[in-house]
Design a protein around this motif. Structure first.
Motif, short mmCIF file in Angstrom:
data_model
loop_
_atom_site.label_atom_id
_atom_site.label_comp_id
_atom_site.label_asym_id
_atom_site.label_seq_id
_atom_site.Cartn_x
_atom_site.Cartn_y
_atom_site.Cartn_z
N VAL A 176 16.85 34.83 34.35
CA VAL A 176 15.76 35.23 35.24
C VAL A 176 14.65 35.96 34.49
CG1 VAL A 176 17.21 35.32 37.29
CG2 VAL A 176 17.04 37.34 35.84
N SER A 177 14.72 35.93 33.14
CA SER A 177 13.68 36.53 32.29
C SER A 177 13.54 38.03 32.50
CB SER A 177 12.32 35.83 32.51
OG SER A 177 12.41 34.46 32.24
N TRP A 178 14.67 38.72 32.67
CA TRP A 178 14.66 40.16 32.80
C TRP A 178 14.93 40.80 31.44
CZ3 TRP A 178 17.97 41.37 37.81
CH2 TRP A 178 17.26 40.91 38.92
N ALA A 179 14.36 41.98 31.23
CA ALA A 179 14.59 42.72 29.98
C ALA A 179 15.97 43.37 30.01
CB ALA A 179 13.51 43.78 29.80
N PHE A 180 16.76 43.12 28.99
CA PHE A 180 18.12 43.66 28.94
C PHE A 180 18.21 44.92 28.09
CE2 PHE A 180 22.48 43.68 27.22
CZ PHE A 180 23.20 43.66 28.41
N PHE A 181 17.32 45.07 27.11
CA PHE A 181 17.31 46.19 26.17
C PHE A 181 18.67 46.27 25.45
CE2 PHE A 181 13.99 47.28 29.25
CZ PHE A 181 12.92 47.45 28.38
N ASP A 182 19.30 47.47 25.44
CA ASP A 182 20.54 47.65 24.70
C ASP A 182 21.77 47.67 25.59
OD1 ASP A 182 20.13 50.02 25.97
OD2 ASP A 182 20.19 51.28 24.17
N GLY A 183 21.62 47.33 26.88
CA GLY A 183 22.76 47.29 27.78
C GLY A 183 23.18 48.63 28.33
N LYS A 184 22.38 49.63 28.16
CA LYS A 184 22.73 50.97 28.65
C LYS A 184 22.82 50.96 30.17
CE LYS A 184 21.37 55.83 28.23
NZ LYS A 184 20.36 56.77 27.67
N ASN A 185 23.84 51.67 30.68
CA ASN A 185 24.12 51.79 32.12
C ASN A 185 24.65 50.50 32.72
OD1 ASN A 185 23.21 54.49 32.16
ND2 ASN A 185 21.08 53.80 32.47
N VAL A 186 24.95 49.50 31.89
CA VAL A 186 25.62 48.30 32.37
C VAL A 186 27.12 48.50 32.17
CG1 VAL A 186 25.93 45.82 32.04
CG2 VAL A 186 23.65 46.81 31.88
N GLU A 187 27.86 48.47 33.26
CA GLU A 187 29.29 48.79 33.23
C GLU A 187 30.05 48.02 32.15
OE1 GLU A 187 33.13 47.43 35.83
OE2 GLU A 187 31.25 47.79 36.91
N GLN A 188 29.85 46.71 32.12
CA GLN A 188 30.60 45.89 31.18
C GLN A 188 30.27 46.25 29.74
OE1 GLN A 188 28.88 45.05 33.81
NE2 GLN A 188 29.60 43.17 34.84
N CYS A 189 28.98 46.48 29.44
CA CYS A 189 28.57 46.79 28.07
C CYS A 189 29.06 48.18 27.65
CB CYS A 189 27.04 46.70 27.96
SG CYS A 189 26.37 45.06 28.31
N GLU A 190 29.03 49.13 28.56
CA GLU A 190 29.53 50.46 28.26
C GLU A 190 31.03 50.40 27.97
OE1 GLU A 190 27.82 53.10 27.85
OE2 GLU A 190 25.94 52.94 28.96
N ARG A 191 31.75 49.62 28.76
CA ARG A 191 33.20 49.53 28.59
C ARG A 191 33.57 48.87 27.25
NH1 ARG A 191 34.21 46.47 32.66
NH2 ARG A 191 34.50 44.51 31.53
N GLU A 192 32.79 47.89 26.83
CA GLU A 192 33.11 47.15 25.61
C GLU A 192 32.56 47.83 24.35
OE1 GLU A 192 31.46 43.34 26.27
OE2 GLU A 192 32.72 42.90 28.00
N GLY A 193 31.81 48.91 24.50
CA GLY A 193 31.24 49.58 23.34
C GLY A 193 30.03 48.88 22.78
N TYR A 194 29.44 48.00 23.56
CA TYR A 194 28.28 47.23 23.09
C TYR A 194 27.09 48.14 22.81
CZ TYR A 194 24.38 43.90 23.25
OH TYR A 194 23.25 43.18 22.96
N VAL A 195 26.86 49.12 23.68
CA VAL A 195 25.69 50.00 23.54
C VAL A 195 25.77 50.79 22.24
CG1 VAL A 195 24.39 51.88 24.58
CG2 VAL A 195 25.48 50.16 26.04
N GLU A 196 26.94 51.41 21.98
CA GLU A 196 27.10 52.19 20.75
C GLU A 196 26.99 51.31 19.51
OE1 GLU A 196 29.02 52.24 23.35
OE2 GLU A 196 28.76 54.26 24.18
N ARG A 197 27.56 50.11 19.62
CA ARG A 197 27.52 49.21 18.46
C ARG A 197 26.09 48.80 18.12
NH1 ARG A 197 30.69 45.89 20.35
NH2 ARG A 197 29.30 44.21 21.02
N ILE A 198 25.30 48.48 19.13
CA ILE A 198 23.92 48.08 18.90
C ILE A 198 23.14 49.23 18.28
CG2 ILE A 198 21.73 47.55 20.06
CD1 ILE A 198 23.44 45.13 19.74
#
Length: 405
Positions: A176-198
């Motif tokens: 849908v062409s939305w900005a994702f940025f670093d995944g902050k405040n996204v439950e799945q990304c926070e749980r997987e450590g994606y935000v810290e890794r990025i």
């Protein structure tokens, strides 16, 4: 009556001289030795040519257009993290290969000095924890409005619209062409450590290498930032994190770029070099908002070797062009105006030739050609030697005659 055989004798083109009429001279001996030495060198040269393996090219119409074409690449990006990069293939038929990490590409993380950190699959989030671990069996992750989940309560579990991991949310946002940025405040990304890794990898570089298959028609393969999404009307990338963070750029070094199998014949080393003209190319110009383009003309090529081996590969020529996305006048050529807009990245636009080059290994000469060259050399050297000897003898005789007077 004429003597017997006199009619045939009149046709003798090799008249014999009487032995008593022969005169041997020192100059004649030196000329003879010179002729022998010259003949030896000529025969050795003809023998080497006879044993030399050469390649004879032939141009025909390419009839293998339905076959797939392999692209082999190895490219280093010193200013771009692997997690921020996507690699896509598009062609004029409308076929898209989006995020082709699943096609055998490998990424190598690089530190600020260009040293390797580790290797893993190019797919972003490949080293995350299992997204389904410790989750209930009926878990259905939210897509945060990127997908319609309003009817999930009316559907069976396997029919629900879910985003159960960070990658699913990223792709939904790209759709849908939305900005994702670093995944902050996204439950799945926070749980997987994606935000810290990025966040921890923003100052890294990346080396990408592998092989992909494309249709033998015009198209492009490109590196660009962020997740991508394609539809018949558009192809877009999420540039949110690229624009928000870091001093990124697509400066690069092409370690290797080729189409099809490598040329392995020892007799084709010069062709191997010319077949991969981009190898070792370094592009350090440009900044964050810069587009690098290579326009590649691919020519199908077949090598037919003396041992019966046939190698189907490709050669190509390339033209490079780069420009700032802001457009404007070229600093080096004020009369040149760059277009405005586009996506920062590295693009390889390839065009397929309808002709094929067939390179056949063969010897430099045949047996009959070698024998003919040797015979011609003997006859020519003896003729020249005889003329030179007569000239020297006549000159010597004239000089002696003047002295005797």
């Amino acid at each position: 009556m004429a003597p017997k055989g006199k009619g045939i004798l009149s046709f003798d083109g090799f008249a014999k001289t009487v032995d008593d009429a022969k005169i041997k001279t020192t100059s004649g001996g030196l000329i003879t030795l010179g002729c022998i030495i010259t003949l030896i060198f000529i025969v050795i040269g003809d023998w080497n040519k006879f044993n030399e393996v050469i390649i004879r090219p032939e141009l025909v119409v390419d009839r293998d257009r339905a076959l797939k074409l392999d692209i082999n690449l190895d490219i280093t990006f010193p200013d771009l993290p692997c997690d921020l990069m996507s690699l896509d293939i598009m062609d004029v038929s409308g076929d898209y290969q989006v995020d082709i990490a699943n096609y055998g590409f490998t990424r190598v993380r690089l530190d600020e000095n260009g040293n390797e950190i580790d290797k893993s699959d190019l797919k972003i989030g490949d080293d995350k924890v299992d997204p389904q671990e410790d989750l209930p069996s009926d878990y259905c992750g939210p897509c945060y409005g990127a997908k319609d989940q309003s009817k999930n309560d009316e559907l069976e579990q396997d029919q629900k619209v879910c985003c159960n991991d960070c990658e699913s949310v990223r792709k939904a946002y790209a759709t849908v062409s939305w900005a994702f940025f670093d995944g902050k405040n996204v439950e799945q990304c926070e749980r997987e450590g994606y935000v810290e890794r990025i966040k921890s990898r923003l100052n890294e570089g990346c080396r990408v290498h592998g092989t992909a298959q494309i249709n033998r028609i015009n198209g492009n393969i490109h590196f660009a930032p962020g997740a991508s999404f394609s539809s018949p009307q558009r192809h877009v990338h999420d540039l949110s994190l690229y624009n928000q963070e870091g001093d990124f750029s697509f400066r690069h070094t092409v370690n290797h770029f080729s189409f099809g199998p490598e040329i392995e014949s020892v007799h084709s080393s010069d062709l191997k070099t010319s077949s991969n003209p981009l190898d070792g190319l370094v592009s350090n110009e440009g900044g964050k908002n810069h587009l690098y383009s290579y326009f590649v003309k691919v020519v199908p090529t077949r090598f037919e070797y003396l041992n019966g081996t046939v190698l189907e590969t490709n050669q190509f020529s390339s033209t490079k062009h780069d420009r700032p996305l802001g457009g404007g006048r070229d600093e080096d050529h004020p009369n040149t105006l760059h277009a405005r807009g586009g996506v920062p990245g590295l693009f390889f636009h390839f065009e397929m030739s309808s002709l094929k080059v067939i390179n056949k290994e063969t010897f430099g000469a045949t047996w009959s050609g070698f024998v003919l060259n040797v015979v011609s050399a003997i006859g020519g050297i003896l003729t020249v030697g005889a003329l030179l000897d007569r000239g020297v003898y006549a000159a010597d005789k004239a000089i002696r005659g003047k002295k005797d007077k």
